[in-house]
Every structure is written in C-alpha cells, then in structure tokens.
Design an enzyme around this catalytic site. Structure first.
Site, mmCIF file in Angstrom:
data_model
loop_
_atom_site.group_PDB
_atom_site.id
_atom_site.type_symbol
_atom_site.label_atom_id
_atom_site.label_comp_id
_atom_site.label_asym_id
_atom_site.label_seq_id
_atom_site.Cartn_x
_atom_site.Cartn_y
_atom_site.Cartn_z
ATOM 1 N N LYS A 45 0.841 -1.200 0.000
ATOM 2 C CA LYS A 45 0.000 0.000 0.000
ATOM 3 C C LYS A 45 0.878 1.252 0.000
ATOM 4 O O LYS A 45 2.075 1.183 0.318
ATOM 5 C CB LYS A 45 -0.913 -0.023 1.236
ATOM 6 C CG LYS A 45 -0.151 -0.022 2.560
ATOM 7 C CD LYS A 45 -1.092 -0.334 3.738
ATOM 8 C CE LYS A 45 -0.315 -0.361 5.046
ATOM 9 N NZ LYS A 45 -1.134 -0.865 6.159
ATOM 10 N N TYR A 270 16.796 29.893 9.816
ATOM 11 C CA TYR A 270 15.616 30.528 10.395
ATOM 12 C C TYR A 270 15.677 30.537 11.914
ATOM 13 O O TYR A 270 16.154 29.581 12.534
ATOM 14 C CB TYR A 270 14.351 29.793 9.952
ATOM 15 C CG TYR A 270 13.980 30.046 8.512
ATOM 16 C CD1 TYR A 270 13.748 31.339 8.051
ATOM 17 C CD2 TYR A 270 13.866 28.996 7.609
ATOM 18 C CE1 TYR A 270 13.412 31.572 6.724
ATOM 19 C CE2 TYR A 270 13.518 29.218 6.286
ATOM 20 C CZ TYR A 270 13.297 30.511 5.851
ATOM 21 O OH TYR A 270 12.963 30.740 4.549
HETATM 22 C C1 LIG Z 1 -0.331 -1.871 6.821
HETATM 23 C C2 LIG Z 1 -0.884 -3.183 7.232
HETATM 24 C C3 LIG Z 1 -0.052 -4.310 7.357
HETATM 25 C C4 LIG Z 1 1.447 -4.205 7.292
HETATM 26 O O1 LIG Z 1 1.915 -3.765 8.541
HETATM 27 P P1 LIG Z 1 3.480 -3.582 8.864
HETATM 28 O O2 LIG Z 1 3.484 -3.183 10.295
HETATM 29 O O3 LIG Z 1 3.974 -2.523 7.954
HETATM 30 O O4 LIG Z 1 4.130 -4.888 8.609
HETATM 31 C C5 LIG Z 1 -0.650 -5.536 7.594
HETATM 32 N N1 LIG Z 1 -1.993 -5.646 7.726
HETATM 33 C C6 LIG Z 1 -2.816 -4.586 7.655
HETATM 34 C C7 LIG Z 1 -4.277 -4.759 7.845
HETATM 35 C C8 LIG Z 1 -2.291 -3.312 7.417
HETATM 36 O O5 LIG Z 1 -3.108 -2.247 7.365
#
Ligand SMILES: *Cc1c(COP(=O)(O)O)cnc(C)c1O
Length: 380
Positions: A45, A270
């Site tokens: 994702k 800054y």
């Molecule tokens: C993002 C996600 C993962 C992956 O999690 P990590 O901690 O990055 O390994 C797995 N399952 C779900 C439902 C997620 O939303």
C-alpha cells in the site's frame, strides 16, 4: 541501476536509490521465519511505503511472493496489470459504495470489513454472475476497520451470508506487535483462533492471517497460514526492542551546493537557531521538509559526509538543509561532495524516525517525488 521517475540527477536536490535486491532479501528473511506451508504475502500500500509499488511487487513476485495487499481500490487497479495472473491482489479497505464492480471485474480480492461490504460483494457476484474472491476481516482488538464478533456471528447464522463469495482467508490485525510483552499479544491470537474456528466450521481449511511485520518476528503463535509484512520488507525494524534482521532499502544522498566558512560568531538559518562560534564551516544541501525531510528533525538529524557524522545545523527549511561540517577535512567538504541522509546506520530509517519523533513508516511514506530515483537490482 535503472533511473525511473522523478527529475534527472543534475536537476534534483538529492538521489534516492531503492535497493530492490535488499527488499527481496528482507522478504526471504521473513518468509524463512514462517512454518512450512505458510505463505509470506507483501503489503505494498501507499506505493510500497513510498518505494514504488510496481517495482517492489514485481521484484517480490520473482522472489516467490504470490499475495499482495494494497489499501485503496485504485491502488489495486493500478497494481493488477503489473503482475502475472497467478498473483493475488487484495484491497484492504474493501469495496466502497459504488466501487465494488471495478474491483470485481479486475479480478481483485476484496477484504470485507463491514456487513455492508459483505452485502456489496454478494450483490456484485450476483450482477456479474460469478463468485468473487474475498478475505474476511474480523476484529480482535483494533476496533478500527473489521467485523466485530457479533457481525461475524450474524453472517454465519445467515445461510446466504457469504453467497457468491469465494472466501480465500480470514484475517485480523495486531494492535501492539511492536511491543513483545504487551498483554494484547496474548489476547489477539486467542480471539483470532476462536473466530477462525467458527469460520472453519462452515469453510473447512480456511487459511488464517494475523501477523504483520512485527507479528512475524514475535513467533509461532502469530503465524497462522498467511503473513502480511509491510515495513520490514523496506528495512524498518518492526520490534524496536530487538535487533533488526533486516537490511536498509532506501538510500538518500544529497550533493553539497555551497560551503560557507565562518570565522566569527554567527547564526545559521531561520530563527537563528544554531550558533557557530567560528572558525567553522556550514554546508548546504537542497533537501527540505517539502521533500519529506521532516521539520521535526531540526537540530536533531545527522548526515554522513566522508564517513563522518555531521550534525544538522539549525532548522529544516522547505527546500534546504544546513550541516555543520567543521569536523570534516576541508578538501572533503566541497560543493558536489555527497552527504548521506538515509540508508545504513547511523542514518538508518529507524534512527531517523526516532530523531524525528515518529516511526519509520512515516519517514518512508513521506519520501518525495522531487528526488531523482534510481532502482538497483530486482525485477522491473
Ligand atoms: C499496513 C498493514 C499491514 C502491514 O503492517 P506492517 O506493520 O507494515 O508490517 C498488515 N496488515 C494490515 C491490515 C495493514 O493495514
């Protein structure tokens, strides 16, 4: 090395190299922790946590991965054509109102999180006249997006509850996988086992999926049949209290644009937040918070120049950073010399995240499209 996407090196402030071979090695390290017969999927994702979903997914397919998770429907539709037909692409957020049909027609697997989504997926199966694949997501303690036990019971009590739905797995998500001693880590596998048993009474042999990256490292009680790592594939340490078995995958270097010698007391940047007594030298690179180099790193980040850790001097600007390079020999701290901002220790993603007061996920997903991007190894 292949350069794809983003501006060319000479027109960008920094070069981001994505080491696809390291991503594949991390996947193999994780897959090797699982029992025989369990499969290691990949969560890609958010454009594979900022590293490039197509390149990462193709690389992991070549390494043996066959199940890929994205968050949104559009991410699934974009990824589907990048992978061979025997790869499964699952959409974690499930079918949104009006969005079910394109997912079904593209052959995507829907994660079903609510009774409404189950109904939506049943209806689309009826409309297109064939069974549609799904993973049912049950809540075991996240209270975020998943079917509570009562909703699962209602669906199982209804003989037509899953009509037209080809269930591929049941999943749940760990709330505290980064903390091995958290009591949630005894509750959640037990609750998941109970709900899986209820589902298996109707769907014998249905695979279960509980572990994210942290869950894989926590051990056997979390493994079930299908693991869903994300951050660990990309080199973030999912269990910070334990040493990481994973390799860095994202390497960011920025050439020095200017070096200023300071021979009397002077301030940098800054709010005049950094003071140099002089003599000293300040080097500027063209990276800033607009590139995802978080402003919370002001006064806290380091870079590495010619093997020497150099402190970030003062505030992170939108497009520029300043480093105190007084400790680096003059002939090494020159325009064009590269300051390493992210990669191997001491600028590993976990250390950078800690300095920024955040987690490695936010560092990687924030990596900007303004960097020149290079992909090393892998399968493109
Ligand atoms: C993002 C996600 C993962 C992956 O999690 P990590 O901690 O990055 O390994 C797995 N399952 C779900 C439902 C997620 O939303």
């Amino acid at each position: 090395m292949t350069g794809i996407g983003g501006p060319q090196a000479a027109l960008a402030g920094a070069t981001l190299t994505v080491d696809l071979d390291a991503v594949a090695r991390n996947w193999k390290v994780l897959a090797a922790r699982l029992p025989d017969g369990a499969h290691c999927a990949a969560v890609v994702k958010a454009d594979a946590y900022g590293l490039g979903a197509d390149a990462v997914a193709r690389t992991l397919y070549a390494a043996g991965c066959r199940v890929f998770f994205v968050a949104h429907g559009f991410e699934g539709l974009a990824l589907r054509p990048a992978l061979p037909a025997d790869a499964e692409v699952a959409v974690l957020h499930g079918p949104m109102p009006g969005g079910a049909r394109p997912l079904a027609e593209a052959g995507l697997t829907a994660v079903l999180n609510t009774p409404g989504q189950v109904a939506e997926w049943r209806a689309v199966a009826a409309r297109i006249g064939r069974a549609v694949p799904a993973i049912v997501h049950v809540d075991t303690g996240m209270t975020r997006l998943a079917l509570p036990p009562s909703a699962l019971d209602a669906l199982l009590d209804d003989p037509d509850g899953f009509e037209g739905i080809a269930l591929r797995a049941a999943m749940s998500h760990l709330a505290c996988a980064d903390d091995p001693v958290h009591p949630m880590n005894t509750d959640q596998p037990a609750r998941f086992s109970a709900q899986l048993a209820r589902l298996r009474a109707r769907f014998p042999g249905l695979p279960g999926s509980l572990a994210n990256s942290g869950g894989i490292l926590l051990g056997t009680p979390f493994h079930f049949d299908l693991a869903r790592p994300g951050i660990a594939l990309f080199g973030g340490n999912p269990v910070p209290s334990q040493p990481s078995p994973l390799m860095p995958t994202a390497h960011l270097v920025a050439p020095i644009v200017q070096v200023q010698s300071v021979d009397r007391p002077q301030t940098v940047g800054y709010s005049a937040a950094y003071a140099v007594e002089g003599p000293g030298r300040i080097a500027t690179v063209a990276v800033g918070y607009a590139d995802g180099f978080l402003r919370s790193l002001s006064g806290r980040a380091i870079g590495v120049l010619a093997g020497v850790a150099v402190p970030l001097a003062g505030r992170v600007s939108m497009d520029l950073l300043t480093f105190d390079v007084s400790a680096v020999p003059e002939h090494e701290a020159v325009p064009g010399a590269e300051i390493r901002l992210l990669g191997a220790a001491p600028v590993d993603v976990d250390a950078v995240a800690e300095a920024a007061g955040t987690i490695p996920y936010e560092i990687l997903t924030g990596l900007s499209r303004r960097y020149h991007r290079v992909y090393r190894g892998g399968a493109l």
